[in-house]
Structures are given as C-alpha cells and as structure tokens.
Enzyme design. Structure first.
Site, PDB file in Angstrom:
ATOM      1  N   LYS A 194     -37.938  -9.408 -54.842  1.00  0.00           N
ATOM      2  CA  LYS A 194     -36.646  -8.736 -54.742  1.00  0.00           C
ATOM      3  C   LYS A 194     -36.029  -8.686 -56.127  1.00  0.00           C
ATOM      4  O   LYS A 194     -35.764  -9.725 -56.735  1.00  0.00           O
ATOM      5  CB  LYS A 194     -35.743  -9.498 -53.767  1.00  0.00           C
ATOM      6  CG  LYS A 194     -34.369  -8.876 -53.615  1.00  0.00           C
ATOM      7  CD  LYS A 194     -33.587  -9.550 -52.515  1.00  0.00           C
ATOM      8  CE  LYS A 194     -32.178  -9.006 -52.435  1.00  0.00           C
ATOM      9  NZ  LYS A 194     -31.392  -9.657 -51.380  1.00  0.00           N
ATOM     10  N   ARG A 204     -23.570  -3.570 -50.479  1.00  0.00           N
ATOM     11  CA  ARG A 204     -22.566  -4.616 -50.686  1.00  0.00           C
ATOM     12  C   ARG A 204     -21.228  -4.203 -50.098  1.00  0.00           C
ATOM     13  O   ARG A 204     -20.445  -5.045 -49.678  1.00  0.00           O
ATOM     14  CB  ARG A 204     -22.488  -4.993 -52.162  1.00  0.00           C
ATOM     15  CG  ARG A 204     -23.776  -5.701 -52.561  1.00  0.00           C
ATOM     16  CD  ARG A 204     -23.814  -6.133 -53.990  1.00  0.00           C
ATOM     17  NE  ARG A 204     -25.161  -6.640 -54.308  1.00  0.00           N
ATOM     18  CZ  ARG A 204     -25.600  -6.894 -55.517  1.00  0.00           C
ATOM     19  NH1 ARG A 204     -24.795  -6.718 -56.549  1.00  0.00           N
ATOM     20  NH2 ARG A 204     -26.823  -7.342 -55.711  1.00  0.00           N
ATOM     21  N   LYS A 247     -38.773  -4.971 -52.831  1.00  0.00           N
ATOM     22  CA  LYS A 247     -37.457  -4.375 -52.681  1.00  0.00           C
ATOM     23  C   LYS A 247     -36.795  -4.226 -54.038  1.00  0.00           C
ATOM     24  O   LYS A 247     -36.790  -5.207 -54.788  1.00  0.00           O
ATOM     25  CB  LYS A 247     -36.633  -5.293 -51.768  1.00  0.00           C
ATOM     26  CG  LYS A 247     -35.201  -4.882 -51.576  1.00  0.00           C
ATOM     27  CD  LYS A 247     -34.515  -5.899 -50.739  1.00  0.00           C
ATOM     28  CE  LYS A 247     -33.054  -5.510 -50.649  1.00  0.00           C
ATOM     29  NZ  LYS A 247     -32.269  -6.498 -49.986  1.00  0.00           N
ATOM     30  N   SER A 273     -30.182   0.677 -49.724  1.00  0.00           N
ATOM     31  CA  SER A 273     -28.978   1.483 -49.506  1.00  0.00           C
ATOM     32  C   SER A 273     -28.758   2.556 -50.580  1.00  0.00           C
ATOM     33  O   SER A 273     -28.472   3.713 -50.258  1.00  0.00           O
ATOM     34  CB  SER A 273     -27.761   0.560 -49.427  1.00  0.00           C
ATOM     35  OG  SER A 273     -27.653  -0.235 -50.590  1.00  0.00           O
TER      36      SER A 273
HETATM   37  C1  PBG Z   1     -28.595  -9.974 -49.032  1.00  0.00           C
HETATM   38  C2  PBG Z   1     -29.231  -8.627 -49.049  1.00  0.00           C
HETATM   39  C3  PBG Z   1     -28.975  -7.526 -49.885  1.00  0.00           C
HETATM   40  C4  PBG Z   1     -29.743  -6.475 -49.379  1.00  0.00           C
HETATM   41  C5  PBG Z   1     -30.470  -6.987 -48.312  1.00  0.00           C
HETATM   42  N1  PBG Z   1     -30.155  -8.310 -48.141  1.00  0.00           N
HETATM   43  C6  PBG Z   1     -28.023  -7.359 -50.990  1.00  0.00           C
HETATM   44  C7  PBG Z   1     -28.144  -8.120 -52.229  1.00  0.00           C
HETATM   45  O1  PBG Z   1     -29.072  -8.921 -52.436  1.00  0.00           O
HETATM   46  O2  PBG Z   1     -27.258  -7.956 -53.053  1.00  0.00           O
HETATM   47  C8  PBG Z   1     -29.769  -5.075 -49.888  1.00  0.00           C
HETATM   48  C9  PBG Z   1     -30.092  -4.028 -48.859  1.00  0.00           C
HETATM   49  C10 PBG Z   1     -29.771  -2.642 -49.270  1.00  0.00           C
HETATM   50  O3  PBG Z   1     -29.273  -2.367 -50.380  1.00  0.00           O
HETATM   51  O4  PBG Z   1     -30.021  -1.746 -48.450  1.00  0.00           O
HETATM   52  N2  PBG Z   1     -28.907 -10.792 -50.084  1.00  0.00           N
END
Ligand code: PBG
Length: 328
Positions: A194, A204, A247, A273
């Site tokens: 990630k 967010r 991701k 997203s």
């Molecule tokens: C929680 C999380 C995030 C996403 C999935 N789980 C946000 C982040 O790490 O800031 C992002 C999912 C998306 O952008 O669709 N940690």
C-alpha cells in the site's frame, strides 16, 4: 519492399477480435466497497465520489441485495463511527458499526463474501492507522488493537479480514489472534503493498479519516519503490496472508505484474477512490466515455495479473456488461 507482417488481419472483425483476445475480466473478479455510517438513517452522497453513498444499516441491507442480484461475489466494508477516541475503541466494539454491518449483510445473504477493512484511522482523533505516542505512530502497540479489531469483525461473521494499516507484523499478529479465538477459517487479505498515495483523497472525505497532523509516509510505502513491494508482499505471505493486495491499482500496474510473477497466492488490486473520481469527473464533463474507460481499466488490471479487483465501479461495470449482452 521489405517483407512485413499483417497484424491487422486478426483485428478485422469483432468476432475475430473476440477469438484472439488474451484477457477478460468477469463479475467473478469484482469486490464492491461500501461505507457504513453509524447513526445514519437512509443514505447520503459522498460529494467527491459521485455514485457512492454513506449508508445507514437499512440501506446497507438494500445494497447487499443489489450486489447479490448482480452476481458480485464480495463486498468490502468500511465503517464511519460516531465516536473517536485515543484507543480507537469503536473499531473493536461488539456493537461497532462494522460489526453491526457484517451481521446485517450476513442476514441478507449468508453466501455473499464479507471482507472488512481493518484499520484504526477512522476511529481515533489523530486520524492515523495506528496508535499515536508523542506525535509518532508506534508499531507494536498498534498491533494489539488491530488484532482486537480483526477478531471482533470475524466474530461478527466476516469471512475475510483485510488489514490496511501497514504496521509491521500485523498479519502474524492477526493470524495468531484469530486462531486463538477459534477463528481458524477466517482468511486474511492483506493490503501488503500500500503506497502513500494522493489517490486516496476522496476516500478520506468518505471515511472521515484524514490525518490530523503529518501524513502516512512513515508507514505507507514510497511510490518510487518497486523492489520494496516484493519485500512487503513476501513478509505478509510468510506471516500467513491468504491473499495480498496492491494499492492503488492504476499507477501501480507494474507492481501487480511483478508480484504476480513472484507469488503464488491470490492477488488483488484496489482501484482506489481518486482513480474512480477522476473517471467520473471526466465522464461528467463529456471528455471520456465512462463505460469504455472502465472496461479498459478492468481489463488492464487483469492483464497486469490481478485475480481480484476492488472497485467502486463494480455495480456499473456488471450492469453495462449485461446490457452489452442483452440480458439487462
Ligand atoms: C484506511 C484505508 C484507506 C483506503 C482504504 N483503507 C485510506 C488511507 O490509507 O488513507 C483508501 C481507499 C480508497 O482511496 O478508495 N487506512
């Protein structure tokens, strides 16, 4: 004239193209993310993600039926709690929003695979994925809370838990915690790779989880690093991850490709997203044709080697495909 090859021969008609097509996506590959908000009646749109809503529990039930009817095999649940505290206590409360949502989803369709996002950032005021001490996100102390969260999701009936926090050792800790609680059949899909990505921006807003200070660069990966992705993925597999994830998806197809070559566990990619909202925004302007772009993106994730694709476009993609084949 020098000899040359006529590659165009096999592109001459739609049927020929179908016959030589190397990659296909199917509904079987898709996972649909849902945002469940505590205390909400009905649903409210997420402004930065057109077509995505915050759901009350009643609307979550409706979504579960719709997703099931479309033949999508799995959902990924995110919780938006009413209450945040330093210990992220709503993340692992028996009556927490995700725990309630899992039970509701399983009531509507016990066959639907329910995956839960395991993280603390929505649940503490600092908005960080682990425990904060003296302005730093501390690793080992976070593990305990992540384990409690994963176990409580599994006890509520989740089939798969998906830790997204990027703390080191969380897969081993969660596996041990699940096993100790007798939940040996609950699988772990780790967000192994990630990246610290600006493509999470709209999420967010959706999850009310923006960090109150700093950023996530001390735990999420540097977008510049590809070899490190292999180290992350290998250690999660060694710790007991049943499946791993890359991701975001779109800007990281090379990472998906290299993990596919190195690992023999199922591989997911998360079309996040920001990637979704870019497509929506351009489509709304009339600058791109959404349906064709989404088909092309899904195909590219499969071509790179993903088995599963987590996407906010899942329902639309299945509907468009049905229309294409006249089954609408
Ligand atoms: C929680 C999380 C995030 C996403 C999935 N789980 C946000 C982040 O790490 O800031 C992002 C999912 C998306 O952008 O669709 N940690």
């Amino acid at each position: 004239m020098t000899e040359f090859r006529r590659h165009r021969r096999l592109r001459a008609s739609a049927n020929l193209r179908r016959m030589v097509r190397e990659t296909r996506w199917s509904v079987d590959d898709l996972v649909y993310p849902l945002f469940v908000q505590e205390g909400l009646q009905g649903r409210e749109p997420v402004a930065a993600m057109p077509g995505v809503d915050h759901l009350g529990l009643d609307e979550l039930r409706r979504e579960v039926l719709e997703v099931s009817e479309l033949g999508i095999p799995a959902i990924l649940l995110f919780g938006v709690p009413l209450h945040k505290d330093e210990c992220s206590s709503s993340a692992y409360a028996e009556e927490g929003i995700v725990q309630q949502a899992v039970r509701a989803a399983k009531q509507e369709n016990p066959e639907l695979v329910v995956i839960t996002d395991v993280c603390l950032c929505q649940y503490n005021p600092a908005g960080h994925c682990g425990v904060v001490r003296g302005g730093r996100v501390v690793n080992d102390e976070s593990l305990e809370l992540l384990v409690k969260t994963a176990v409580s999701h599994a006890q509520a009936g989740a089939d798969v838990v998906a830790p997204s926090d990027m703390m080191d050792g969380r897969v081993a800790a969660i596996r041990a915690g699940l096993d100790a609680a007798g939940l040996t059949d609950v699988a772990i899909m780790s967000y192994a790779v990630k990246y610290a990505s600006a493509f999470y921006g709209p999420f967010r807003e959706a999850a009310h989880s923006a960090p109150a200070f700093g950023d996530r660069k001390t735990y999420q990966m540097d977008p510049a690093n590809a070899r490190e992705a292999l180290r992350e993925a290998w250690s999660d597999v060694a710790e007991g991850a049943d499946a791993v994830m890359v991701k975001p998806a779109l800007a990281y197809l090379d990472i998906t490709r290299s993990l596919r070559a190195e690992l023999n566990v199922p591989l997911a990619t998360y079309n996040v997203s920001g990637e979704y909202s870019m497509v929506k925004a351009a489509a709304r302007q009339g600058w791109i044709h959404e349906q064709t772009v989404v088909d092309e993106l899904l195909t590219s994730f499969k071509r790179a080697g993903a088995d599963m694709v987590i996407t906010y476009h899942a329902k639309d993609a299945v509907r468009w495909r049905r229309e294409e084949f006249g089954q609408g």
